[in-house]
Design a protein around this motif. Sequence first.
Motif, PDB file in Angstrom:
ATOM      1  N   ALA A  91      16.450  46.616 -10.512  1.00 35.87           N
ATOM      2  CA  ALA A  91      15.961  47.946 -10.884  1.00 35.87           C
ATOM      3  C   ALA A  91      16.110  48.869  -9.693  1.00 35.87           C
ATOM      4  O   ALA A  91      15.800  48.495  -8.545  1.00 35.87           O
ATOM      5  N   PHE A  92      16.595  50.078  -9.949  1.00 32.67           N
ATOM      6  CA  PHE A  92      16.695  51.124  -8.933  1.00 32.67           C
ATOM      7  C   PHE A  92      15.644  52.175  -9.295  1.00 32.67           C
ATOM      8  O   PHE A  92      15.651  52.698 -10.399  1.00 32.67           O
ATOM      9  N   VAL A  93      14.762  52.488  -8.348  1.00 34.20           N
ATOM     10  CA  VAL A  93      13.586  53.301  -8.655  1.00 34.20           C
ATOM     11  C   VAL A  93      13.500  54.494  -7.711  1.00 34.20           C
ATOM     12  O   VAL A  93      13.499  54.330  -6.477  1.00 34.20           O
ATOM     13  N   ASN A  94      13.405  55.690  -8.280  1.00 32.32           N
ATOM     14  CA  ASN A  94      13.164  56.885  -7.470  1.00 32.32           C
ATOM     15  C   ASN A  94      11.694  56.936  -7.051  1.00 32.32           C
ATOM     16  O   ASN A  94      10.805  56.895  -7.905  1.00 32.32           O
ATOM     17  N   VAL A  95      11.471  57.046  -5.747  1.00 33.41           N
ATOM     18  CA  VAL A  95      10.113  57.198  -5.216  1.00 33.41           C
ATOM     19  C   VAL A  95      10.104  58.464  -4.354  1.00 33.41           C
ATOM     20  O   VAL A  95      10.251  58.403  -3.130  1.00 33.41           O
ATOM     21  N   PRO A  96       9.947  59.641  -4.985  1.00 34.93           N
ATOM     22  CA  PRO A  96      10.066  60.893  -4.226  1.00 34.93           C
ATOM     23  C   PRO A  96       9.028  61.057  -3.123  1.00 34.93           C
ATOM     24  O   PRO A  96       9.318  61.672  -2.098  1.00 34.93           O
ATOM     25  N   GLU A  97       7.832  60.507  -3.307  1.00 34.15           N
ATOM     26  CA  GLU A  97       6.810  60.609  -2.254  1.00 34.15           C
ATOM     27  C   GLU A  97       7.258  59.911  -0.981  1.00 34.15           C
ATOM     28  O   GLU A  97       6.912  60.332   0.124  1.00 34.15           O
ATOM     29  N   GLY A  98       8.021  58.836  -1.140  1.00 35.06           N
ATOM     30  CA  GLY A  98       8.530  58.102   0.018  1.00 35.06           C
ATOM     31  C   GLY A  98       9.912  58.539   0.441  1.00 35.06           C
ATOM     32  O   GLY A  98      10.495  57.949   1.361  1.00 35.06           O
ATOM     33  N   HIS A  99      10.456  59.578  -0.240  1.00 37.05           N
ATOM     34  CA  HIS A  99      11.807  60.073   0.047  1.00 37.05           C
ATOM     35  C   HIS A  99      12.816  58.920   0.041  1.00 37.05           C
ATOM     36  O   HIS A  99      13.652  58.789   0.941  1.00 37.05           O
ATOM     37  N   GLN A 100      12.723  58.100  -1.022  1.00 38.94           N
ATOM     38  CA  GLN A 100      13.583  56.925  -1.046  1.00 38.94           C
ATOM     39  C   GLN A 100      13.905  56.484  -2.471  1.00 38.94           C
ATOM     40  O   GLN A 100      13.256  56.895  -3.441  1.00 38.94           O
ATOM     41  N   VAL A 101      14.943  55.648  -2.549  1.00 41.91           N
ATOM     42  CA  VAL A 101      15.241  54.883  -3.751  1.00 41.91           C
ATOM     43  C   VAL A 101      14.919  53.429  -3.427  1.00 41.91           C
ATOM     44  O   VAL A 101      15.429  52.883  -2.446  1.00 41.91           O
ATOM     45  N   ALA A 102      14.044  52.819  -4.227  1.00 46.46           N
ATOM     46  CA  ALA A 102      13.668  51.421  -4.015  1.00 46.46           C
ATOM     47  C   ALA A 102      14.540  50.537  -4.893  1.00 46.46           C
ATOM     48  O   ALA A 102      14.802  50.850  -6.056  1.00 46.46           O
ATOM     49  N   VAL A 103      14.987  49.408  -4.344  1.00 46.53           N
ATOM     50  CA  VAL A 103      15.804  48.447  -5.087  1.00 46.53           C
ATOM     51  C   VAL A 103      14.974  47.186  -5.286  1.00 46.53           C
ATOM     52  O   VAL A 103      14.501  46.578  -4.315  1.00 46.53           O
ATOM     53  N   LEU A 104      14.797  46.791  -6.549  1.00 45.11           N
ATOM     54  CA  LEU A 104      13.947  45.663  -6.885  1.00 45.11           C
ATOM     55  C   LEU A 104      14.762  44.548  -7.528  1.00 45.11           C
ATOM     56  O   LEU A 104      15.600  44.807  -8.386  1.00 45.11           O
ATOM     57  N   ASP A 105      14.496  43.315  -7.101  1.00 48.61           N
ATOM     58  CA  ASP A 105      15.083  42.141  -7.747  1.00 48.61           C
ATOM     59  C   ASP A 105      14.124  41.708  -8.850  1.00 48.61           C
ATOM     60  O   ASP A 105      12.995  41.287  -8.571  1.00 48.61           O
ATOM     61  N   LEU A 106      14.553  41.802 -10.099  1.00 51.79           N
ATOM     62  CA  LEU A 106      13.660  41.507 -11.207  1.00 51.79           C
ATOM     63  C   LEU A 106      13.463  40.016 -11.424  1.00 51.79           C
ATOM     64  O   LEU A 106      12.499  39.610 -12.078  1.00 51.79           O
ATOM     65  N   ARG A 107      14.340  39.196 -10.888  1.00 53.37           N
ATOM     66  CA  ARG A 107      14.135  37.744 -11.002  1.00 53.37           C
ATOM     67  C   ARG A 107      12.975  37.289 -10.129  1.00 53.37           C
ATOM     68  O   ARG A 107      12.109  36.534 -10.568  1.00 53.37           O
ATOM     69  N   SER A 108      12.963  37.757  -8.898  1.00 59.06           N
ATOM     70  CA  SER A 108      11.900  37.363  -7.965  1.00 59.06           C
ATOM     71  C   SER A 108      10.702  38.288  -8.025  1.00 59.06           C
ATOM     72  O   SER A 108       9.613  37.948  -7.549  1.00 59.06           O
ATOM     73  N   GLY A 109      10.890  39.466  -8.598  1.00 54.21           N
ATOM     74  CA  GLY A 109       9.807  40.437  -8.643  1.00 54.21           C
ATOM     75  C   GLY A 109       9.494  41.033  -7.287  1.00 54.21           C
ATOM     76  O   GLY A 109       8.344  41.377  -6.998  1.00 54.21           O
ATOM     77  N   LYS A 110      10.529  41.200  -6.448  1.00 59.40           N
ATOM     78  CA  LYS A 110      10.305  41.674  -5.081  1.00 59.40           C
ATOM     79  C   LYS A 110      11.186  42.883  -4.749  1.00 59.40           C
ATOM     80  O   LYS A 110      12.280  43.053  -5.306  1.00 59.40           O
ATOM     81  N   LEU A 111      10.678  43.685  -3.828  1.00 59.38           N
ATOM     82  CA  LEU A 111      11.438  44.787  -3.257  1.00 59.38           C
ATOM     83  C   LEU A 111      12.455  44.197  -2.288  1.00 59.38           C
ATOM     84  O   LEU A 111      12.098  43.442  -1.374  1.00 59.38           O
ATOM     85  N   VAL A 112      13.746  44.539  -2.479  1.00 58.39           N
ATOM     86  CA  VAL A 112      14.774  43.961  -1.617  1.00 58.39           C
ATOM     87  C   VAL A 112      15.408  44.983  -0.685  1.00 58.39           C
ATOM     88  O   VAL A 112      16.010  44.620   0.324  1.00 58.39           O
ATOM     89  N   SER A 113      15.260  46.283  -1.007  1.00 61.41           N
ATOM     90  CA  SER A 113      15.884  47.291  -0.149  1.00 61.41           C
ATOM     91  C   SER A 113      15.309  48.664  -0.463  1.00 61.41           C
ATOM     92  O   SER A 113      14.773  48.896  -1.555  1.00 61.41           O
ATOM     93  N   THR A 114      15.405  49.567   0.505  1.00 59.87           N
ATOM     94  CA  THR A 114      15.059  50.972   0.283  1.00 59.87           C
ATOM     95  C   THR A 114      16.173  51.841   0.868  1.00 59.87           C
ATOM     96  O   THR A 114      16.684  51.553   1.945  1.00 59.87           O
ATOM     97  N   TRP A 115      16.534  52.875   0.130  1.00 61.86           N
ATOM     98  CA  TRP A 115      17.590  53.786   0.558  1.00 61.86           C
ATOM     99  C   TRP A 115      16.988  55.163   0.796  1.00 61.86           C
ATOM    100  O   TRP A 115      16.248  55.684  -0.034  1.00 61.86           O
ATOM    101  N   LYS A 116      17.310  55.757   1.926  1.00 62.95           N
ATOM    102  CA  LYS A 116      16.871  57.114   2.232  1.00 62.95           C
ATOM    103  C   LYS A 116      18.080  57.981   2.539  1.00 62.95           C
ATOM    104  O   LYS A 116      19.033  57.524   3.186  1.00 62.95           O
ATOM    105  N   LEU A 117      18.027  59.230   2.062  1.00 61.10           N
ATOM    106  CA  LEU A 117      19.106  60.168   2.327  1.00 61.10           C
ATOM    107  C   LEU A 117      18.550  61.374   3.067  1.00 61.10           C
ATOM    108  O   LEU A 117      17.676  62.075   2.541  1.00 61.10           O
ATOM    109  N   ALA A 118      19.032  61.579   4.268  1.00 62.66           N
ATOM    110  CA  ALA A 118      18.540  62.671   5.107  1.00 62.66           C
ATOM    111  C   ALA A 118      18.823  64.026   4.476  1.00 62.66           C
ATOM    112  O   ALA A 118      19.905  64.266   3.930  1.00 62.66           O
ATOM    113  N   GLY A 119      17.816  64.898   4.536  1.00 57.50           N
ATOM    114  CA  GLY A 119      17.993  66.258   4.063  1.00 57.50           C
ATOM    115  C   GLY A 119      17.873  66.440   2.568  1.00 57.50           C
ATOM    116  O   GLY A 119      18.116  67.544   2.058  1.00 57.50           O
TER     117      GLY A 119
END
Length: 329
Positions: free
Chosen positions: A178-206
Amino acid sequence: MRTATAAFALAGIIQAATGVCQAADAPLVQVQSIPLENVHGRIDHMAVDIAGNRLFVAELGNDSVDVVDLKSGKAIGRISNLKEPQGIAYLSDGDLIVVANAGDGSVRFFRAADLAPLGTVALGDDADDVRTSGGKVLVGYGNGGLAVIDPTNRSLTGEIKLIGHPEGFEIDQKVNRAFVNVPEGHQVAVLDLRSGKLVSTWKLAGLGGNFPMALAGLGGPVAVVFRSPPKLVLLDPITGSAEQSVDTCGDADDVFFDGKRERFYVSCGDGAVDVIERGADGLRAIGRVRTSSGARTSLFVPELGRLFVATRAGWFEPQAAILVLRPSS
């Protein structure tokens, strides 16, 4: 003469506000307007039952969900006494409607055939966007969480924590992520649905205000639309790096990918839908279709070849409605 001029000027303003005036070569053409009787305030997301020709409309400001028969172009039923419904989904297995409510944080289940209530899952706060995957219902909610719900027994089976309230999110069934927009954190969170865990966060400057999201096909780029500044950005699904970008209309709340035409449809609260084409030379805006002020939410249904845009009642729009647009090519 001045009176006539003023009248024509006012007509032009109304046409611009309502989207009645459309260019002959516009990439989207309005073919219908479906009235929503006695609906006031903001309208949020929509879902569709393709086999049953039904559209479900979450009417946040009206505390209701309308059921629209797409064949007749009329609302045929209503679920009332909700608490600011935002997200909505239809499950063909079981003929179920799932409604996520911001006001009390509940996720409510209804039988679509007669709108009878079937159960509630309490998430506590601000239940928002809804998606389905692998027989489960996923709901973004609260100050930072993605809930996993079993729709059969209406029970919470899992939860993935995030650092802020999730807005638009998409599921790539190919990799079960799952790719999730989290505007409060200024990021896109990447979730592994098999493990139920956050695996990465992406931030874009500006860039900020990342609310709507779409996938450009399974395993394809992740399209994120930002509000500050208004821009659609294609992200690599593995690394999160920005591949391409293009300016969009303002106050976007939904984006969809039309794989048949290689186009994105971005619906915006400033009263427009932007059509952006993806070609060999990158992203290219090919048209802006006027709708009405505040018409932020939409739903593209590839099987029907239609984009549904929700317009709220207001000064230029005495009645709420669903605009039905079709691609012109």
